[in-house]
Design a protein around this motif. Structure first.
Motif, PDB file in Angstrom:
ATOM      1  N   THR A  98       0.834  -1.202   0.000  1.00  0.00           N
ATOM      2  CA  THR A  98       0.000   0.000   0.000  1.00  0.00           C
ATOM      3  C   THR A  98       0.867   1.249   0.000  1.00  0.00           C
ATOM      4  O   THR A  98       0.599   2.223  -0.724  1.00  0.00           O
ATOM      5  N   ALA A 108      -4.066  -0.193  -4.285  1.00  0.00           N
ATOM      6  CA  ALA A 108      -5.239  -1.070  -4.184  1.00  0.00           C
ATOM      7  C   ALA A 108      -4.820  -2.525  -3.987  1.00  0.00           C
ATOM      8  O   ALA A 108      -5.489  -3.279  -3.263  1.00  0.00           O
ATOM      9  N   SER A 109      -3.719  -2.940  -4.611  1.00  0.00           N
ATOM     10  CA  SER A 109      -3.223  -4.306  -4.422  1.00  0.00           C
ATOM     11  C   SER A 109      -2.809  -4.537  -2.971  1.00  0.00           C
ATOM     12  O   SER A 109      -3.024  -5.615  -2.416  1.00  0.00           O
ATOM     13  N   ARG A 127      -5.873  -5.020  -0.917  1.00  0.00           N
ATOM     14  CA  ARG A 127      -6.392  -6.373  -1.128  1.00  0.00           C
ATOM     15  C   ARG A 127      -5.626  -7.383  -0.273  1.00  0.00           C
ATOM     16  O   ARG A 127      -6.212  -8.325   0.265  1.00  0.00           O
ATOM     17  N   THR A 128      -4.314  -7.202  -0.117  1.00  0.00           N
ATOM     18  CA  THR A 128      -3.530  -8.087   0.748  1.00  0.00           C
ATOM     19  C   THR A 128      -3.926  -7.902   2.207  1.00  0.00           C
ATOM     20  O   THR A 128      -4.024  -8.869   2.972  1.00  0.00           O
ATOM     21  N   LYS A 137      -6.736  -7.303   3.425  1.00  0.00           N
ATOM     22  CA  LYS A 137      -8.031  -7.885   3.786  1.00  0.00           C
ATOM     23  C   LYS A 137      -7.865  -9.295   4.352  1.00  0.00           C
ATOM     24  O   LYS A 137      -8.792  -9.820   4.979  1.00  0.00           O
ATOM     25  N   GLU A 138      -6.675  -9.906   4.155  1.00  0.00           N
ATOM     26  CA  GLU A 138      -6.400 -11.226   4.717  1.00  0.00           C
ATOM     27  C   GLU A 138      -6.010 -11.148   6.193  1.00  0.00           C
ATOM     28  O   GLU A 138      -5.859 -12.166   6.854  1.00  0.00           O
TER      29      GLU A 138
END
Length: 493
Positions: free
Chosen positions: A148, A367-368, A371-372, A374-375
């Motif tokens: 991020t 954004a990638s 997304r990481t 969110k784990e």
């Protein structure tokens, strides 16, 4: 009857030459400004002639191409064999300018820089396997934060480009922002209404269409095409034999460690984007390519090399994950280095057009990272504090570049980079909260298991491809047990 061949992972698939060249050219256009900026800055600060500055640019493009081929195709235990574009790192600029100030610039300053780059690069090459033992301290809460931060740290660069480029007498004028906005609009419309192949080259089409619109408006500089040589081969030690000064070597060795930290984050990020997580050997081999490329750049008049984060965003946004496509890009960079007139042609893309495309790319990297993240389990406070503090610490030198100006040079070398600042803070806080000081009432680092904040056994197995941990762990499993995405064996319930 023979078993069907196992389908190759998209990273290892070879695409047809035509589309590969288009996708590769898109990569080159996205990173070209970043490669040429460093030699232009150094050449101007060292008061080099125009011919010498053009030579530095060509040598930097040539070395970026060689390093990209080394990283994507690899040989022996060198090269991550990922779709990584190598380019000239900005991290070393301040240290190299300091070296130039102490020597009076000119060829003497370059000789001292190249001597230090050779030593620092070789030292980093030797230390790469030791350095990657730190990977156990890069769980999702750390890698997601760093990915991020990579995107967030690049967005100001995209904004500067969109405003016409820092130093331009027309910096910030409405026409530049308008052209950047038009480029963003073109890219978005292509993604919305032209899916498939055209969607995958949306960035390239945005750059080309934006440049064609800018030419009749007088916003594209075509003068460099007439001034550049047609053909030029970089030769070893063009500016004289390297010199080896202890202070310069120490300074650039610290820079090399910072570059290795950023490269580690980029390789891990790209592994997530490509859905082919990088194991410890992959990262080690990638760092070897980085450091060896830097040492060779010291011979062929280039500068320190590292993975370009903006191209990670391009892989994510296009979905083209083949490392061979990026290898084509390496070939294009070599050709641009050998034919300066072609490099000058690519340089006609206005900074504002490049900025519009850059904003889309850099936002995709951020954004990638989200997304990481969110784990990660945010049910407790620990991981929230890690992410919040690390991002804030990383943004500090970005929103206020002068924040560390009264600190020692070694401190500024490390923490002037928002990416490095966030990475160091995230690793340290993860150790404090999740390893040596874990509160059992806090949520785990991973979303599916009660783990301390190192890495899961599953991830440790991935990072240890020789399977020593797997063999040892499986021997302790009982019937009905399985390996979840948490810390260890858990019986089915």
């Amino acid at each position: 009857m023979s078993a069907p061949a196992t389908e190759k992972h998209p990273v290892d698939q070879v695409l047809p030459p035509g589309p590969s060249l288009l996708y590769a050219f898109q990569h080159v256009l996205s990173m070209y400004a970043g490669v040429v900026a460093v030699p232009i800055i150094i050449g101007g600060a060292f008061k080099l002639s125009t011919a010498d500055q053009i030579y530095l640019v060509s040598a930097s493009l040539f070395m970026a191409g060689l390093a990209t081929l080394l990283q994507t195709l690899g040989f022996w235990k060198i090269g991550a064999r990922q779709p990584i574009v190598q380019g000239t790192s900005f991290v070393a600029v301040s240290s190299m300018l300091a070296i130039g100030a102490s020597t009076g610039g000119g060829h003497e300053g370059l000789q001292q820089i190249y001597g230090a780059l050779i030593v620092a690069g070789l030292a980093g090459f030797i230390l790469a396997p030791v350095f990657t033992r730190l990977l156990r301290f890069f769980p999702e809460v750390v890698t997601g934060t760093v990915i991020t931060m990579i995107g967030l740290s690049l967005i100001p660069v995209g904004v500067d480009w969109a405003m016409g480029g820092v130093g331009s007498p027309e910096f910030g004028e409405a026409k530049h922002l308008g052209m950047a906005g038009l480029t963003v609009l073109i890219i978005v419309l292509i993604y919305r209404f032209l899916p498939g192949f055209f969607g995958r080259i949306a960035i390239l089409l945005g750059l080309v269409i934006g440049t064609l619109i800018a030419i009749p408006l007088g916003m594209a500089n075509l003068d460099a095409i007439g001034e550049a040589k047609t053909f030029q081969v970089p030769t070893p030690f063009h500016f004289g034999a390297p010199t080896f000064e202890a202070s310069a070597i120490i300074s650039l060795f610290i820079v090399m460690l910072v570059i290795m930290t950023e490269a580690t984050a980029d390789i891990l990020a790209l592994g997530e984007v490509c859905e082919k997580p990088a194991d410890r050997d992959t990262v080690t081999n990638g760092l070897r390519a980085d450091t060896l490329g830097t040492a060779v750049a010291g011979v062929f008049n280039g500068f320190s090399l590292s993975a370009f984060a903006q191209n990670v965003g391009l892989v994510a946004i296009t979905g083209i994950r083949s490392r061979y496509v990026v290898a084509y890009g390496g070939g294009i960079l070599i050709v641009l280095g050998l034919f300066p007139v072609l490099g000058a042609l690519v340089a006609t893309v206005p900074m504002s057009v490049l900025g519009g495309a850059g904003l889309v790319l850099f936002g995709t990297v951020a954004a990638s990272g989200i997304r990481t993240l969110k784990e990660v389990d945010f049910s407790g406070n620990a991981n929230i504090v890690i992410v919040a503090t690390s991002v804030a610490f990383g943004l500090a030198p970005i929103v206020r570049p002068e924040i560390w100006e009264h600190f020692p040079d070694w401190f500024r070398t490390i923490f002037d980079s928002g990416i490095t600042s966030a990475a160091i803070m995230a690793v340290v806080l993860n150790i404090v909260f999740n390893i040596i000081g874990r509160d059992s009432s806090e949520g785990p680092v991973f979303s599916h298991g009660g783990a301390p904040g190192a890495i899961s056994d599953t991830d440790e197995e991935r990072l240890d491809p020789r399977g020593e941990r797997r063999d040892r762990g499986q021997a302790n499993l009982e019937d009905g047990d399985h390996w979840p995405r948490g810390r260890g064996p858990t019986a089915d319930r």
